[in-house]
Design a protein around this motif. Structure first.
Motif, PDB file in Angstrom:
ATOM      1  N   PRO A 190     -35.176  19.252  -5.447  1.00 55.49           N
ATOM      2  CA  PRO A 190     -34.828  20.567  -6.008  1.00 55.49           C
ATOM      3  C   PRO A 190     -34.220  21.483  -4.953  1.00 55.49           C
ATOM      4  CG  PRO A 190     -37.149  20.508  -5.473  1.00 55.49           C
ATOM      5  CD  PRO A 190     -36.613  19.131  -5.158  1.00 55.49           C
ATOM      6  N   LEU A 191     -33.667  22.588  -5.421  1.00 54.18           N
ATOM      7  CA  LEU A 191     -33.201  23.637  -4.509  1.00 54.18           C
ATOM      8  C   LEU A 191     -33.613  24.991  -5.077  1.00 54.18           C
ATOM      9  CD1 LEU A 191     -31.593  24.238  -1.910  1.00 54.18           C
ATOM     10  CD2 LEU A 191     -29.606  24.632  -3.354  1.00 54.18           C
ATOM     11  N   LEU A 192     -34.384  25.730  -4.281  1.00 55.57           N
ATOM     12  CA  LEU A 192     -34.837  27.074  -4.662  1.00 55.57           C
ATOM     13  C   LEU A 192     -34.323  28.065  -3.632  1.00 55.57           C
ATOM     14  CD1 LEU A 192     -36.839  28.769  -6.544  1.00 55.57           C
ATOM     15  CD2 LEU A 192     -38.498  28.486  -4.704  1.00 55.57           C
ATOM     16  N   LEU A 193     -33.815  29.182  -4.119  1.00 50.54           N
ATOM     17  CA  LEU A 193     -33.308  30.222  -3.216  1.00 50.54           C
ATOM     18  C   LEU A 193     -34.408  31.249  -2.933  1.00 50.54           C
ATOM     19  CD1 LEU A 193     -30.726  31.199  -1.738  1.00 50.54           C
ATOM     20  CD2 LEU A 193     -30.169  32.511  -3.786  1.00 50.54           C
ATOM     21  N   VAL A 194     -34.640  31.506  -1.652  1.00 49.26           N
ATOM     22  CA  VAL A 194     -35.656  32.473  -1.217  1.00 49.26           C
ATOM     23  C   VAL A 194     -34.963  33.515  -0.336  1.00 49.26           C
ATOM     24  CG1 VAL A 194     -37.792  32.777   0.096  1.00 49.26           C
ATOM     25  CG2 VAL A 194     -37.455  30.699  -1.263  1.00 49.26           C
ATOM     26  N   ILE A 195     -35.061  34.784  -0.742  1.00 43.76           N
ATOM     27  CA  ILE A 195     -34.374  35.851  -0.004  1.00 43.76           C
ATOM     28  C   ILE A 195     -35.418  36.792   0.608  1.00 43.76           C
ATOM     29  CG2 ILE A 195     -32.704  37.735  -0.139  1.00 43.76           C
ATOM     30  CD1 ILE A 195     -31.525  36.427  -2.631  1.00 43.76           C
TER      31      ILE A 195
ATOM     32  N   PRO B 175     -35.900  21.389   0.031  1.00 44.44           N
ATOM     33  CA  PRO B 175     -36.110  22.021  -1.273  1.00 44.44           C
ATOM     34  C   PRO B 175     -35.833  23.524  -1.299  1.00 44.44           C
ATOM     35  CG  PRO B 175     -38.206  21.612  -0.188  1.00 44.44           C
ATOM     36  CD  PRO B 175     -37.160  20.967   0.665  1.00 44.44           C
ATOM     37  N   ILE B 176     -35.714  24.143  -0.117  1.00 51.87           N
ATOM     38  CA  ILE B 176     -35.565  25.599  -0.097  1.00 51.87           C
ATOM     39  C   ILE B 176     -34.350  26.019   0.713  1.00 51.87           C
ATOM     40  CG2 ILE B 176     -36.619  27.741   0.778  1.00 51.87           C
ATOM     41  CD1 ILE B 176     -39.215  26.756  -0.292  1.00 51.87           C
ATOM     42  N   CYS B 177     -33.572  26.904   0.109  1.00 56.69           N
ATOM     43  CA  CYS B 177     -32.517  27.580   0.851  1.00 56.69           C
ATOM     44  C   CYS B 177     -33.058  28.966   1.159  1.00 56.69           C
ATOM     45  CB  CYS B 177     -31.237  27.659   0.014  1.00 56.69           C
ATOM     46  SG  CYS B 177     -29.986  28.684   0.791  1.00 56.69           S
TER      47      CYS B 177
ATOM     48  N   ARG C 109     -34.828  31.876 -11.281  1.00 50.88           N
ATOM     49  CA  ARG C 109     -35.652  33.042 -10.936  1.00 50.88           C
ATOM     50  C   ARG C 109     -35.824  33.016  -9.412  1.00 50.88           C
ATOM     51  NH1 ARG C 109     -41.786  34.852 -12.103  1.00 50.88           N
ATOM     52  NH2 ARG C 109     -41.362  37.074 -12.240  1.00 50.88           N
ATOM     53  N   ILE C 110     -35.027  33.827  -8.743  1.00 49.94           N
ATOM     54  CA  ILE C 110     -34.965  33.806  -7.281  1.00 49.94           C
ATOM     55  C   ILE C 110     -36.233  34.434  -6.699  1.00 49.94           C
ATOM     56  CG2 ILE C 110     -33.744  34.821  -5.307  1.00 49.94           C
ATOM     57  CD1 ILE C 110     -31.165  34.652  -6.871  1.00 49.94           C
ATOM     58  N   GLN C 111     -36.704  33.861  -5.600  1.00 48.99           N
ATOM     59  CA  GLN C 111     -37.811  34.493  -4.872  1.00 48.99           C
ATOM     60  C   GLN C 111     -37.268  35.601  -3.978  1.00 48.99           C
ATOM     61  OE1 GLN C 111     -40.468  32.269  -2.460  1.00 48.99           O
ATOM     62  NE2 GLN C 111     -41.401  31.164  -4.157  1.00 48.99           N
TER      63      GLN C 111
END
Ligand SMILES: [Zn+2]
Length: 365
Positions: free
Chosen positions: A2-7, A239-241, A51-53
């Motif tokens: 997976p790929l999840l965007l965390v800002i 898994p995380i950008c 749903r971005i973090q």
């Protein structure tokens, strides 16, 4: 995968990097933040259907000068004065609340660093060696984070945590996870390369710390203060950008959407890759990561079998009831798997964990 965007570092009003003058490392942007910077996050979330973090820093959202009561949270100590008007806070809080399905407010920090006798050291939850701050202080900071969320009607305490400055200890029974669990945190992401205790982790991308999934954020090399960065050649391997607020913004707020467009294209290109899938939200990412790493899949003739025994044995918490596979086949697929997308010979199939042990494919190849 997976790929999840965390800002990170969302919530500052001033962008000034104060690291050299006893103030926090903020976003480094050469202007004040504004509504357009929040709209950029929301627009990006819509374009990538995620749903971005957002890891929030909440000291600038303080009301009633509440932070003066916990002097280690800010550079002003007991002389703290709320910097932003209530009208402005109300206005942006409303916009965030109207768009909560597009963004998940995460715990990042109150003041981001830690002030002892008004002297700043990095960082809020742990010192520069990753050793947790005094337990009572940590609790006071968590309590005031919750209080500021309530003051601004931003909802309950978050379920996801990103350590400030990535100073964090995994396991060893004395990291901040021992406290965060009681506050309802269920997901931590941080670069494993910089995490104390990372050697104990058996899986490449994740471990469980005091019952809390802890996932490697990796390092994509984008400087935290860089606006409108060049991302065409960046590779998000895990898994995380993980990025910072400035990275999706433009130094001219009116041009924010140009930067958002570049990010949307980049992230969406991962959805097109055969071995990647864009996570819908935190626990979609977590579930997909665990099944990606630990589910065994094999074929016998026309049947694909799934073996989840490693996952069951480890008792991994907070998994959703389904995950996805991408499959390339010229055969017709029977309805054990729920096909949610097809393009040519490629399928994305939703696998319901409890119902499915295998998918059969009919017909001749
Ligand atoms: Zn930060």
């Amino acid at each position: 995968m997976p790929l999840l965007l965390v800002i990170d570092d969302v919530g500052w009003w001033s962008g000034e990097n104060g690291g050299h003058k006893n103030e926090p490392y903020r976003t480094g942007i050469n202007r004040d933040h504004c509504l357009a910077d929040y709209l950029a996050i929301i627009e990006l979330a819509k374009r990538i259907n995620m749903r971005i973090q957002i890891g929030m820093v909440l000291c600038d959202w303080s009301r009633n000068n509440i932070l003066a009561k916990i002097p280690s949270t800010t550079w002003l100590g007991t002389s703290w004065k709320d910097p932003v008007s209530i009208d402005k806070l109300d206005y942006v809080a409303n916009v965030l609340n109207e768009n909560r399905k597009h963004l998940e407010i995460c715990l990042h920090a109150v003041g981001h660093e830690f002030w002892e006798g008004n002297i700043m050291t990095r960082a809020e939850w742990a010192d520069s060696n990753g050793i947790m701050r005094d337990k009572e202080q940590v609790k006071a900071h968590l309590d005031v984070f919750r209080e500021i969320m309530h003051q601004n009607q931003l909802g309950d305490f978050p379920v996801s945590f990103i350590p400030a400055a990535f100073l964090h200890t995994f396991g060893e029974g004395n990291g901040v996870a021992t406290i965060l669990k009681d506050y309802g945190i269920r997901f931590i992401s941080t670069p494993f390369e910089r995490m104390k205790g990372a050697k104990q982790i058996q899986n490449k991308y994740f471990g469980i710390d005091n019952g809390i999934p802890t996932v490697d954020r990796g390092d994509n090399g984008i400087p935290w203060f860089e606006t409108n960065p060049s991302i065409a050649d960046k590779i998000f391997e895990g898994p995380i950008c993980g990025i910072h607020w400035a990275n999706i913004l433009h130094s001219d707020a009116e041009q924010n959407m140009n930067t958002v467009e570049l990010w949307a294209e980049k992230i969406n290109s991962y959805g097109q890759m055969f071995d990647r899938i864009i996570a819908k939200d935190t626990f979609d990412c977590w579930t997909q990561l665990v099944y990606h790493c630990l589910a065994d899949i094999h074929f016998v003739d026309d049947t694909m079998f799934f073996d989840f025994s490693k996952i069951k044995k480890m008792g991994i918490p907070f998994l959703n009831d389904s995950f996805h596979i991408k499959l390339e086949t010229t055969k017709k697929i029977n309805d054990y798997g729920n096909i949610i997308e097809r393009s040519g010979n490629r399928y994305i199939i939703k696998i319901e964990v409890e119902k499915t042990n295998s998918i059969k494919m009919a017909g001749k190849s």
